[in-house]
Design an enzyme around this catalytic site. Structure first.
Site, PDB file in Angstrom:
ATOM      1  N   LYS A 129      38.684  27.976  47.854  1.00 48.03           N
ATOM      2  CA  LYS A 129      38.699  28.433  46.335  1.00 48.03           C
ATOM      3  C   LYS A 129      40.165  27.710  45.971  1.00 48.03           C
ATOM      4  O   LYS A 129      40.151  27.309  45.771  1.00 48.03           O
ATOM      5  CB  LYS A 129      39.645  29.501  46.743  1.00 48.03           C
ATOM      6  CG  LYS A 129      38.733  31.092  45.976  1.00 48.03           C
ATOM      7  CD  LYS A 129      37.702  31.491  46.077  1.00 48.03           C
ATOM      8  CE  LYS A 129      37.561  32.252  44.804  1.00 48.03           C
ATOM      9  NZ  LYS A 129      36.464  32.932  44.922  1.00 48.03           N
TER      10      LYS A 129
HETATM   11  P1  NAD Z   1      35.500  38.646  34.166  1.00 51.98           P
HETATM   12  O1  NAD Z   1      36.556  37.737  34.109  1.00 51.98           O
HETATM   13  O2  NAD Z   1      34.470  37.716  33.980  1.00 51.98           O
HETATM   14  O3  NAD Z   1      35.521  39.473  34.709  1.00 51.98           O
HETATM   15  C1  NAD Z   1      37.339  40.384  34.547  1.00 51.98           C
HETATM   16  C2  NAD Z   1      37.040  41.512  34.086  1.00 51.98           C
HETATM   17  O4  NAD Z   1      37.323  42.245  34.854  1.00 51.98           O
HETATM   18  C3  NAD Z   1      36.502  41.239  32.256  1.00 51.98           C
HETATM   19  O5  NAD Z   1      36.609  42.117  31.636  1.00 51.98           O
HETATM   20  C4  NAD Z   1      38.549  41.643  32.734  1.00 51.98           C
HETATM   21  O6  NAD Z   1      39.016  42.436  31.308  1.00 51.98           O
HETATM   22  C5  NAD Z   1      38.745  42.588  33.807  1.00 51.98           C
HETATM   23  N1  NAD Z   1      40.550  43.212  34.352  1.00 51.98           N
HETATM   24  C6  NAD Z   1      40.899  41.966  34.922  1.00 51.98           C
HETATM   25  N2  NAD Z   1      42.019  42.493  35.216  1.00 51.98           N
HETATM   26  C7  NAD Z   1      42.307  44.111  35.304  1.00 51.98           C
HETATM   27  C8  NAD Z   1      42.302  44.954  35.187  1.00 51.98           C
HETATM   28  N3  NAD Z   1      44.062  44.800  36.436  1.00 51.98           N
HETATM   29  N4  NAD Z   1      41.956  46.031  35.350  1.00 51.98           N
HETATM   30  C9  NAD Z   1      40.773  47.107  34.680  1.00 51.98           C
HETATM   31  N5  NAD Z   1      40.348  45.699  34.114  1.00 51.98           N
HETATM   32  C10 NAD Z   1      40.978  44.481  34.696  1.00 51.98           C
HETATM   33  O7  NAD Z   1      35.701  38.033  36.251  1.00 51.98           O
HETATM   34  P2  NAD Z   1      33.882  38.265  37.140  1.00 51.98           P
HETATM   35  O8  NAD Z   1      33.499  36.761  37.227  1.00 51.98           O
HETATM   36  O9  NAD Z   1      32.824  39.385  36.081  1.00 51.98           O
HETATM   37  O10 NAD Z   1      34.985  38.493  38.237  1.00 51.98           O
HETATM   38  C11 NAD Z   1      35.242  39.473  38.597  1.00 51.98           C
HETATM   39  C12 NAD Z   1      35.855  39.829  40.326  1.00 51.98           C
HETATM   40  O11 NAD Z   1      34.286  39.714  41.139  1.00 51.98           O
HETATM   41  C13 NAD Z   1      36.674  38.821  41.157  1.00 51.98           C
HETATM   42  O12 NAD Z   1      37.610  39.475  41.748  1.00 51.98           O
HETATM   43  C14 NAD Z   1      35.924  37.840  41.476  1.00 51.98           C
HETATM   44  O13 NAD Z   1      36.989  37.207  42.773  1.00 51.98           O
HETATM   45  C15 NAD Z   1      35.066  38.510  42.260  1.00 51.98           C
HETATM   46  N6  NAD Z   1      33.811  37.804  42.291  1.00 51.98           N
HETATM   47  C16 NAD Z   1      33.160  37.195  40.888  1.00 51.98           C
HETATM   48  C17 NAD Z   1      31.874  36.698  41.317  1.00 51.98           C
HETATM   49  C18 NAD Z   1      30.517  36.102  40.226  1.00 51.98           C
HETATM   50  O14 NAD Z   1      29.984  34.868  40.434  1.00 51.98           O
HETATM   51  N7  NAD Z   1      31.431  35.890  39.299  1.00 51.98           N
HETATM   52  C19 NAD Z   1      31.478  35.898  42.435  1.00 51.98           C
HETATM   53  C20 NAD Z   1      31.956  36.519  43.742  1.00 51.98           C
HETATM   54  C21 NAD Z   1      33.380  37.637  43.368  1.00 51.98           C
END
Ligand code: NAD
Length: 475
Positions: free
Chosen positions: A111
């Site tokens: 990561k």
């Molecule tokens: P992203 O940046 O696209 O979206 C995250 C969203 O959460 C944003 O809209 C942000 O404003 C909101 N947010 C952040 N902190 C917040 C809080 N404290 N309260 C409320 N809303 C909040 O990120 P993503 O890619 O959707 O990833 C989200 C989660 O999923 C992370 O934990 C990431 O590690 C996990 N994840 C993502 C992927 C992927 O393919 N993108 C894959 C596996 C896991």
């Protein structure tokens, strides 16, 4: 000189991951030496670099952590956030090792993270920062198609992956597999159909699989299918948006609340996710959205009465402080580590079912695996067989139709006639992966009477697989 480094937040995330791991080890009866060899991160590279922006040098700090190399390349996203810190990156790298093993993708776990707030910089500035970070990692083989392959995570997406792939190609012009150095790229830069929505799609498939197992549904105090289920989503980013969209548009679920950084929206009849996404895009806020009631208190949303809670934002949002106020009987961890170890136990005690992150958000790495394999094979999925399959189906259907007095329904005929394109194959492979991994967790849980939950079962499946590879090859 402007230093973009904030005081690190110690979230206890790494402790939570290690605690869950230790529980699985105890139940598996693995020897201490093997348990320790798997548990700890192999290495964490910390880099500080400066980029000239707006007429002055700005310094940035980043990390790339490799948790396991029992299979290579190691795989794991790159996160852009002001809250990135070393422990978080290591916890996320460990989760990647276990996740890859659980869904049978042939990777170790890694990561990366960069301490940066992307909203503070213009796209051309973000490109400069990303290319420089990529350069630092590429020259140490921490980005490399056969050793370490990043993907998007919080704060990054297809755009950043395209910049990274291009930087790698410039530095390695003779590497024929250069495009496989990173996944989650745009389609026209070596990406794969269905990658952007893959994690959210995987959350949907995970829930569909859960609802196929009547006893699991009953144990969660629920009945029936996804149809009509009241869903709360925290974080309407890549993962949360796609999960909410597919569940409401395709499975008949109702998104009754959405939580974001600036508050929560409520509508008992269901929120129109596309309309809300457009609103957020235009206003950068939930406030003033016409299709729901707004509250600036986001906590209210997490604690809202619902059937399924989907934390899809970041880690440690359900802790010992709010666990007893969570009303959802079923939580699916779309984000990594949203429930702390302490909160996990409190929720389990109350009979809440948790579908763990390790499994729930594995759709991203699964489709990344398909993309990486596509890049190495240099051919899009379905290209060789699609038209041949169509020809065979057409011949069969013509024969069948000639025997039926009323012929075949036109819609059904069209569906049966069409061969699978790349996105169909990606969805099919993802669905199959999510079903198989759920069944593997259930089987382990059923065969270990002391296994308390799906999370422990997920760790047990994953660690057993990693240990079996280490047993074969480690000197
Ligand atoms: P992203 O940046 O696209 O979206 C995250 C969203 O959460 C944003 O809209 C942000 O404003 C909101 N947010 C952040 N902190 C917040 C809080 N404290 N309260 C409320 N809303 C909040 O990120 P993503 O890619 O959707 O990833 C989200 C989660 O999923 C992370 O934990 C990431 O590690 C996990 N994840 C993502 C992927 C992927 O393919 N993108 C894959 C596996 C896991």
């Amino acid at each position: 000189m402007n230093i973009q480094v904030k005081k690190p937040i110690t979230s206890g995330f790494l402790e939570s991951v290690n605690l869950m791991y230790d529980r699985a080890i105890e139940l598996l009866g693995l020897s201490d030496d093997v348990a320790l060899a798997i548990r700890n991160c192999n290495s964490t590279y910390e880099v500080q670099f400066s980029v000239r922006l707006r007429g002055e040098l700005h310094s940035f700090k980043g990390y790339r952590s490799v948790h396991s190399e029992h299979m290579e390349p190691a795989k794991g996203g790159i996160r852009y956030s002001i809250e990135v810190h070393k422990e978080e990156v290591e916890a996320l790298a460990a989760l990647m090792s276990y996740k890859c093993a659980l869904v049978e993708t042939p990777f170790g776990g890694s990561k990366g993270g960069l301490i940066v707030d992307p909203s503070e910089w213009e796209p051309h500035e973000m490109e400069k920062i990303t290319r420089r970070f990529a350069y630092e990692l590429i020259k140490r083989d921490l980005i490399n198609p056969s050793q370490n392959v990043p993907a998007p995570d919080m704060g990054t997406g297809a755009r950043e992956m395209a910049w990274i792939a291009d930087e790698y190609r410039r530095m390695n012009p003779t590497d024929i597999n250069a495009r496989a150095c990173v996944t989650g790229k745009p389609l026209n830069a070596g990406g794969i159909a269905g990658r952007t929505e893959a994690t959210g799609r995987g959350v949907q498939y995970a829930l569909q699989e859960f609802f196929r197992h009547e006893d699991d549904v009953k144990a969660a105090g629920l009945t029936g299918t996804l149809e009509g289920k009241r869903v709360v989503v925290q974080g309407l980013g890549n993962v949360g948006y796609h999960a909410a969209k597919f569940l409401s548009e395709e499975d008949g679920a109702k998104v009754v609340a959405v939580v974001e950084r600036d508050g929560a929206l409520f509508n008992p009849d269901g929120i129109d996710i596309e309309a809300l996404k457009a609103h957020i895009h235009a206003r950068h806020s939930l406030a003033a959205f016409e299709g729901a009631t707004y509250s600036p208190d986001g906590a209210k949303g997490l604690e809202h009465d619902c059937d399924i809670l989907i934390p899809a934002a970041c880690e440690s949002v359900i802790t010992h402080e709010n666990a007893n106020r969570i009303k959802a009987p079923l939580i699916i961890e779309a984000a990594n580590g949203p429930v702390t170890a302490e909160a996990n136990d409190m929720l389990l005690e109350r009979g809440v079912t948790i579908i763990p992150d390790l499994y729930a958000n594995a759709g991203g790495v699964t489709v990344s695996y398909f993309e990486w394999a596509k890049n190495i094979s240099h051919m899009r999925y379905g290209r060789m067989q699609r038209r041949q399959e169509e020809g065979r189906s057409r011949a069969f259907l013509q024969q069948l139709e000639s025997l039926l007095p009323n012929g075949l329904d036109a819609g059904l005929k069209e569906k049966l006639e069409s061969g699978a394109g790349e996105v169909d194959l990606v969805r099919s492979g993802l669905d199959d992966t999510m079903r198989a991994a759920y069944v593997a967790m259930r089987e382990v849980r059923a065969s270990h009477p002391d296994c308390p939950d799906l999370r422990t079962a997920a760790y047990m499946v994953a660690v057993r697989r990693i240990a079996s590879v280490m047993d074969l090859y480690m000197l």
